[in-house]
Design an enzyme around this catalytic site. Structure first.
Site, PDB file in Angstrom:
ATOM      1  CD  GLN A  56      -3.507  -4.605  -8.000  1.00 60.19           C
ATOM      2  OE1 GLN A  56      -4.212  -5.612  -7.873  1.00 60.19           O
ATOM      3  NE2 GLN A  56      -2.172  -4.656  -7.979  1.00 60.19           N
ATOM      4  CG  HIS A 110      -8.796  -2.458  -6.625  1.00 56.80           C
ATOM      5  ND1 HIS A 110      -7.783  -3.291  -6.214  1.00 56.80           N
ATOM      6  CD2 HIS A 110      -9.279  -3.006  -7.768  1.00 56.80           C
ATOM      7  CE1 HIS A 110      -7.682  -4.311  -7.056  1.00 56.80           C
ATOM      8  NE2 HIS A 110      -8.573  -4.155  -8.018  1.00 56.80           N
ATOM      9  CB  ALA A 166       8.785  -0.462  -3.484  1.00 61.18           C
TER      10      ALA A 166
END
Ligand code: APR
Length: 239
Positions: A91, A109, A220
């Site tokens: 995204q 996107h 992450a």
């Protein structure tokens, strides 16, 4: 795993957070500094193109000062060696996945480093500003370039390819996304319907966390390399 699983990975702003790129909905995130309606809709662009172009010029310049982090690097490594089908659907509109080396990648996107000509429809790689209304490199029309970003109310890119991959997925991994925006927030359900195992790697439970078979919470740059090493070790054992 008898056969090599097909993997679909969805990433969101959380995968780029530790590279210093603001997320949208965390405290002080992008949308807290700007009303979405003022910068990320076709109506906003029609109403005040200079404001919208300035916003994206700032973001386009900012991402070029950032670098991929260990999460991007681990995903690029997996992409490079995974013998099964693998697709990273991001995204994000930064280019950190590419700069880490990812190849099997879709920007659903759009991308900051791309300009879209509203006259001839051509997309051109773009690293500078658009606020000074440069001419389209393809058709030469003056002042017709807009950010190649999918705004609210516009159709995300490559949805056919994404749903094709989801319908074939054996493993769906969602990384660094709040699950706040569709259609991406619904991908986990598509993957489940296809029989995939679903894992969420995120700083905190997302809005869709309950749809996942497994959820791991933390940064992450810690979660993704660990998961990549696990999946590569598992595939080596079963080879
Ligand atoms: N490690 C892992 N996850 C993180 C980290 C991190 N270091 N930092 C933040 N996160 C998580 C947050 O907990 C949050 O769940 O990343 C998620 C970011 O959520 P959002 O800011 O909503 O970003 P995203 O999910 O990508 O937004 C989706 O909304 O505004 C639109 O088009 C825009 O693509 C964007 C879409």
């Amino acid at each position: 795993m008898d056969s090599i699983p097909n993997i679909v990975i969805l990433t969101g702003a959380g995968v780029s957070a530790e590279s210093g790129i603001d997320t949208f909905r965390d405290g002080g995130g992008l949308w807290e500094q700007h009303r979405v309606e003022d910068v990320a809709t076709p109506e906003a662009f029609a109403r005040d193109p200079d404001l919208v172009l300035r916003f994206y010029d700032m973001r386009r310049a900012a991402i070029q000062t950032k670098a991929p982090n260990a999460a991007h690097d681990a995903l690029a490594r997996l992409d490079a060696v995974w013998p099964g089908e693998l697709l990273i659907v991001t995204q994000n509109v930064d280019d950190l996945h590419e700069r880490a080396g990812a190849k099997r990648l879709i920007h659903m996107h759009g991308e900051h480093l791309s300009a879209w000509c509203t006259a001839c429809d051509a997309r051109s790689r773009w690293t500078g500003p658009l606020g000074d209304r440069p001419a389209c490199p393809s058709c030469g029309a003056p002042g017709t370039l807009r950010p190649d970003i999918v705004w609210f109310g516009e159709m995300p890119y490559r949805m056919d390819a994404i749903y094709h991959a989801l319908n074939r997925a054996d493993l769906f991994v969602s990384i660094g996304t709040s699950g706040a925006v569709y259609p991406a927030a619904g991908f986990v359900r598509e993957a489940r319907a296809a029989g995939a195992r679903t894992i969420e790697l995120n700083m905190e439970p997302s809005q869709g966390s309950h749809w996942f078979d497994e959820a791991r919470h933390g940064p992450a740059t810690a979660l993704v390399p660990t998961w990549v090493e696990e999946i590569l070790a598992a595939s080596t054992r079963s080879a």
